[in-house]
Design a protein around this motif. Structure first.
Motif, short mmCIF file in Angstrom:
data_model
loop_
_atom_site.label_atom_id
_atom_site.label_comp_id
_atom_site.label_asym_id
_atom_site.label_seq_id
_atom_site.Cartn_x
_atom_site.Cartn_y
_atom_site.Cartn_z
N ASP A 1 -11.56 0.43 -1.03
CA ASP A 1 -10.84 1.59 -0.40
C ASP A 1 -11.85 2.37 0.24
O ASP A 1 -11.13 3.45 1.21
N ASP B 1 -4.21 -2.43 -6.33
CA ASP B 1 -3.87 -1.03 -6.12
C ASP B 1 -3.31 -0.52 -7.45
O ASP B 1 -2.62 -1.41 -8.20
N GLY C 1 -0.02 -2.19 -7.06
CA GLY C 1 -0.39 -3.71 -7.28
C GLY C 1 0.43 -4.43 -8.34
O GLY C 1 1.15 -3.64 -9.17
N MET D 1 -7.33 -5.43 -1.91
CA MET D 1 -6.69 -4.06 -1.87
C MET D 1 -5.33 -3.94 -2.37
O MET D 1 -5.09 -2.85 -3.15
N ALA D 2 -4.35 -4.71 -1.97
CA ALA D 2 -2.72 -4.52 -2.28
C ALA D 2 -2.81 -5.00 -3.91
O ALA D 2 -2.14 -4.14 -4.58
N GLN E 1 -12.47 -2.04 -6.31
CA GLN E 1 -11.64 -1.16 -5.91
C GLN E 1 -12.11 0.20 -4.91
O GLN E 1 -11.73 0.25 -3.94
N ARG F 1 0.87 -1.20 -0.05
CA ARG F 1 0.32 0.12 -0.06
C ARG F 1 0.78 1.34 -0.08
O ARG F 1 0.38 2.12 -0.20
#
Length: 233
Positions: free
Chosen positions: A181, A126, A130, A122-123, A177, A30
Protein backbone atom coordinates in the motif's frame (compact mmCIF):
# COMPACT_ATOMS: atom_id res chain seq x y z
CA UNK A 1 2.54 -18.86 -44.15
CA UNK A 2 0.16 -15.98 -43.45
CA UNK A 3 -2.43 -18.31 -41.96
CA UNK A 4 0.18 -20.00 -39.76
CA UNK A 5 1.22 -16.67 -38.22
CA UNK A 6 -2.35 -15.49 -37.71
CA UNK A 7 -3.27 -18.01 -35.00
CA UNK A 8 -0.53 -16.96 -32.53
CA UNK A 9 -1.52 -13.35 -33.10
CA UNK A 10 -5.15 -14.05 -32.22
CA UNK A 11 -4.09 -16.06 -29.18
CA UNK A 12 -1.87 -13.24 -27.96
CA UNK A 13 -4.63 -10.66 -28.51
CA UNK A 14 -7.11 -12.89 -26.70
CA UNK A 15 -4.81 -13.18 -23.71
CA UNK A 16 -4.29 -9.42 -23.66
CA UNK A 17 -8.06 -8.90 -23.58
CA UNK A 18 -8.44 -11.36 -20.73
CA UNK A 19 -5.68 -9.63 -18.76
CA UNK A 20 -7.30 -6.24 -19.39
CA UNK A 21 -10.59 -7.52 -17.99
CA UNK A 22 -8.85 -8.87 -14.88
CA UNK A 23 -6.87 -5.66 -14.38
CA UNK A 24 -10.08 -3.61 -14.65
CA UNK A 25 -11.76 -5.82 -12.08
CA UNK A 26 -8.83 -5.58 -9.65
CA UNK A 27 -8.80 -1.81 -10.04
CA UNK A 28 -12.49 -1.64 -9.15
CA UNK A 29 -11.95 -3.75 -6.01
CA UNK A 30 -9.91 -0.91 -4.58
CA UNK A 31 -13.11 1.15 -4.63
CA UNK A 32 -15.87 -1.41 -4.09
CA UNK A 33 -16.43 -4.80 -2.43
CA UNK A 34 -15.30 -7.53 -4.84
CA UNK A 35 -18.64 -9.37 -5.00
CA UNK A 36 -20.65 -6.17 -5.41
CA UNK A 37 -18.98 -5.22 -8.68
CA UNK A 38 -21.18 -5.83 -11.72
CA UNK A 39 -20.19 -7.20 -15.11
CA UNK A 40 -21.40 -3.92 -16.64
CA UNK A 41 -18.96 -1.96 -14.47
CA UNK A 42 -16.10 -4.22 -15.53
CA UNK A 43 -17.04 -3.91 -19.20
CA UNK A 44 -17.16 -0.14 -18.91
CA UNK A 45 -13.81 -0.05 -17.12
CA UNK A 46 -12.10 -2.31 -19.67
CA UNK A 47 -13.94 -0.90 -22.70
CA UNK A 48 -15.43 -4.20 -23.87
CA UNK A 49 -18.91 -5.60 -24.47
CA UNK A 50 -20.73 -8.01 -22.17
CA UNK A 51 -20.39 -10.66 -24.88
CA UNK A 52 -16.62 -10.31 -24.78
CA UNK A 53 -16.62 -10.69 -20.99
CA UNK A 54 -18.60 -13.93 -21.20
CA UNK A 55 -16.12 -15.36 -23.68
CA UNK A 56 -13.67 -15.60 -20.79
CA UNK A 57 -15.72 -15.83 -17.59
CA UNK A 58 -19.18 -17.12 -16.71
CA UNK A 59 -19.62 -14.52 -13.93
CA UNK A 60 -17.78 -12.53 -11.24
CA UNK A 61 -17.29 -15.61 -9.07
CA UNK A 62 -15.77 -17.62 -11.90
CA UNK A 63 -13.34 -14.77 -12.62
CA UNK A 64 -12.34 -14.49 -8.98
CA UNK A 65 -11.85 -18.26 -8.76
CA UNK A 66 -9.60 -18.23 -11.83
CA UNK A 67 -7.54 -15.33 -10.45
CA UNK A 68 -7.10 -16.88 -7.02
CA UNK A 69 -6.39 -20.41 -8.22
CA UNK A 70 -3.69 -19.12 -10.56
CA UNK A 71 -2.05 -17.13 -7.75
CA UNK A 72 -2.23 -19.96 -5.22
CA UNK A 73 -0.81 -22.48 -7.68
CA UNK A 74 2.14 -20.24 -8.49
CA UNK A 75 2.83 -19.48 -4.82
CA UNK A 76 2.66 -23.16 -3.92
CA UNK A 77 5.20 -23.97 -6.64
CA UNK A 78 7.48 -21.17 -5.46
CA UNK A 79 7.34 -22.41 -1.87
CA UNK A 80 8.10 -25.96 -3.01
CA UNK A 81 11.14 -24.74 -4.94
CA UNK A 82 12.40 -22.70 -1.96
CA UNK A 83 12.02 -25.67 0.36
CA UNK A 84 14.27 -27.77 -1.83
CA UNK A 85 16.96 -25.10 -1.41
CA UNK A 86 16.55 -24.83 2.38
CA UNK A 87 19.12 -25.91 4.94
CA UNK A 88 19.08 -29.38 6.45
CA UNK A 89 17.19 -29.87 9.74
CA UNK A 90 19.05 -28.73 12.88
CA UNK A 91 18.90 -30.82 16.05
CA UNK A 92 18.87 -29.37 19.56
CA UNK A 93 22.30 -30.83 20.25
CA UNK A 94 23.93 -29.22 17.22
CA UNK A 95 21.92 -26.01 17.21
CA UNK A 96 24.67 -23.56 18.19
CA UNK A 97 27.14 -24.97 15.68
CA UNK A 98 24.81 -25.67 12.74
CA UNK A 99 22.07 -23.06 12.95
CA UNK A 100 22.18 -20.42 10.21
CA UNK A 101 20.85 -17.07 11.53
CA UNK A 102 20.63 -15.57 8.03
CA UNK A 103 17.08 -15.04 6.68
CA UNK A 104 15.85 -18.19 4.89
CA UNK A 105 15.26 -17.98 1.15
CA UNK A 106 11.59 -18.75 1.61
CA UNK A 107 11.01 -15.37 3.32
CA UNK A 108 12.11 -13.65 0.14
CA UNK A 109 9.85 -15.92 -1.91
CA UNK A 110 6.69 -14.50 -0.30
CA UNK A 111 7.55 -10.85 -0.85
CA UNK A 112 8.86 -11.35 -4.37
CA UNK A 113 5.58 -13.07 -5.18
CA UNK A 114 3.60 -10.16 -3.69
CA UNK A 115 5.70 -7.66 -5.65
CA UNK A 116 5.30 -9.56 -8.94
CA UNK A 117 1.52 -9.65 -8.45
CA UNK A 118 1.17 -6.30 -6.72
CA UNK A 119 -2.17 -5.23 -8.19
CA UNK A 120 -3.84 -8.58 -7.50
CA UNK A 121 -2.45 -8.93 -3.97
CA UNK A 122 -3.34 -5.34 -3.06
CA UNK A 123 -6.92 -5.94 -4.19
CA UNK A 124 -7.42 -9.41 -2.73
CA UNK A 125 -5.80 -8.59 0.62
CA UNK A 126 -7.64 -5.26 0.91
CA UNK A 127 -9.10 -5.21 4.43
CA UNK A 128 -12.35 -3.60 3.28
CA UNK A 129 -13.07 -4.84 -0.23
CA UNK A 130 -10.85 -7.91 -0.67
CA UNK A 131 -11.84 -11.57 -0.53
CA UNK A 132 -11.57 -13.06 2.97
CA UNK A 133 -11.88 -16.52 1.45
CA UNK A 134 -8.65 -15.92 -0.46
CA UNK A 135 -6.92 -15.17 2.85
CA UNK A 136 -8.30 -18.42 4.28
CA UNK A 137 -6.91 -20.31 1.29
CA UNK A 138 -3.53 -18.61 1.67
CA UNK A 139 -3.10 -19.36 5.37
CA UNK A 140 -2.53 -23.14 5.03
CA UNK A 141 0.16 -22.50 2.41
CA UNK A 142 2.01 -20.01 4.60
CA UNK A 143 1.50 -22.14 7.72
CA UNK A 144 2.95 -25.18 5.94
CA UNK A 145 6.16 -23.40 4.98
CA UNK A 146 6.55 -21.87 8.45
CA UNK A 147 6.12 -25.29 10.04
CA UNK A 148 8.70 -26.71 7.66
CA UNK A 149 11.10 -23.86 8.43
CA UNK A 150 10.75 -24.42 12.16
CA UNK A 151 11.30 -28.16 11.76
CA UNK A 152 14.56 -27.39 9.98
CA UNK A 153 15.47 -24.90 12.73
CA UNK A 154 14.99 -27.63 15.34
CA UNK A 155 12.01 -26.03 17.09
CA UNK A 156 9.78 -28.57 18.90
CA UNK A 157 6.08 -28.76 18.04
CA UNK A 158 4.91 -27.45 21.38
CA UNK A 159 2.38 -24.85 22.55
CA UNK A 160 4.84 -21.99 22.10
CA UNK A 161 5.32 -22.99 18.49
CA UNK A 162 1.62 -23.01 17.70
CA UNK A 163 1.30 -19.44 18.99
CA UNK A 164 4.34 -18.38 17.00
CA UNK A 165 2.93 -19.81 13.78
CA UNK A 166 -0.41 -18.00 14.23
CA UNK A 167 1.29 -14.67 14.91
CA UNK A 168 3.81 -15.15 12.12
CA UNK A 169 1.07 -15.81 9.57
CA UNK A 170 -0.65 -12.56 10.53
CA UNK A 171 2.66 -10.71 10.27
CA UNK A 172 3.08 -11.99 6.72
CA UNK A 173 -0.26 -10.48 5.75
CA UNK A 174 0.21 -7.25 7.70
CA UNK A 175 3.72 -6.58 6.41
CA UNK A 176 2.71 -7.39 2.82
CA UNK A 177 -0.35 -5.11 3.01
CA UNK A 178 1.60 -2.23 4.55
CA UNK A 179 4.42 -2.60 2.04
CA UNK A 180 2.18 -2.95 -1.02
CA UNK A 181 0.00 0.00 0.00
CA UNK A 182 2.99 2.32 0.37
CA UNK A 183 3.64 4.79 -2.44
CA UNK A 184 6.39 3.49 -4.74
CA UNK A 185 8.08 6.89 -4.66
CA UNK A 186 7.93 6.96 -0.84
CA UNK A 187 8.64 3.27 -0.18
CA UNK A 188 9.20 2.73 3.53
CA UNK A 189 11.23 -0.46 3.24
CA UNK A 190 12.59 -2.66 0.51
CA UNK A 191 12.21 -6.44 0.47
CA UNK A 192 15.47 -7.05 2.35
CA UNK A 193 14.35 -4.75 5.18
CA UNK A 194 11.06 -6.59 5.64
CA UNK A 195 12.71 -10.00 5.39
CA UNK A 196 15.20 -9.01 8.08
CA UNK A 197 12.37 -7.87 10.33
CA UNK A 198 10.63 -11.23 10.02
CA UNK A 199 13.93 -12.99 10.61
CA UNK A 200 14.39 -11.14 13.91
CA UNK A 201 11.14 -12.72 15.08
CA UNK A 202 12.27 -16.13 13.82
CA UNK A 203 15.59 -15.96 15.71
CA UNK A 204 13.84 -14.61 18.80
CA UNK A 205 11.40 -17.51 18.77
CA UNK A 206 14.31 -19.95 18.51
CA UNK A 207 16.04 -18.34 21.48
CA UNK A 208 12.89 -18.56 23.60
CA UNK A 209 12.37 -22.17 22.56
CA UNK A 210 15.91 -23.11 23.60
CA UNK A 211 15.56 -21.33 26.94
CA UNK A 212 12.29 -23.15 27.56
CA UNK A 213 13.90 -26.51 26.84
CA UNK A 214 16.93 -25.79 29.04
CA UNK A 215 14.93 -24.95 32.16
CA UNK A 216 11.11 -24.95 31.74
CA UNK A 217 10.36 -23.90 35.31
CA UNK A 218 12.80 -20.99 35.26
CA UNK A 219 11.55 -19.94 31.83
CA UNK A 220 7.93 -19.87 32.98
CA UNK A 221 8.90 -17.93 36.08
CA UNK A 222 10.73 -15.27 34.07
CA UNK A 223 8.04 -15.02 31.40
CA UNK A 224 5.30 -14.49 33.97
CA UNK A 225 7.21 -11.88 35.92
CA UNK A 226 5.76 -8.38 35.54
CA UNK A 227 8.23 -5.84 34.10
CA UNK A 228 7.80 -3.67 37.21
CA UNK A 229 9.21 -6.50 39.31
CA UNK A 230 12.56 -6.00 37.58
CA UNK A 231 12.86 -2.39 38.67
CA UNK A 232 15.18 -1.55 41.49
CA UNK A 233 13.50 -0.61 44.72
Amino acid sequence: MAKASAAPHRTNKSEQTRERIIESYLTLIREKKWDKISVIEICRQSDITRGTFYQYFSDIYDMMEQIETSLLTELSNRFASSRRQSQLPVSTETFFTNFNPAPPEIFLTWFEFCRNHKQAMMALLDRKNGDTYFVKRLKPLISSYIQDMMDRDGVPRDELRSHFVDIFIELHFLSAQTWLDSDDSMEIMDIDDIVNLLNVMRVGALYMSLKHREDPERFDEVMHTHPRDHKEA
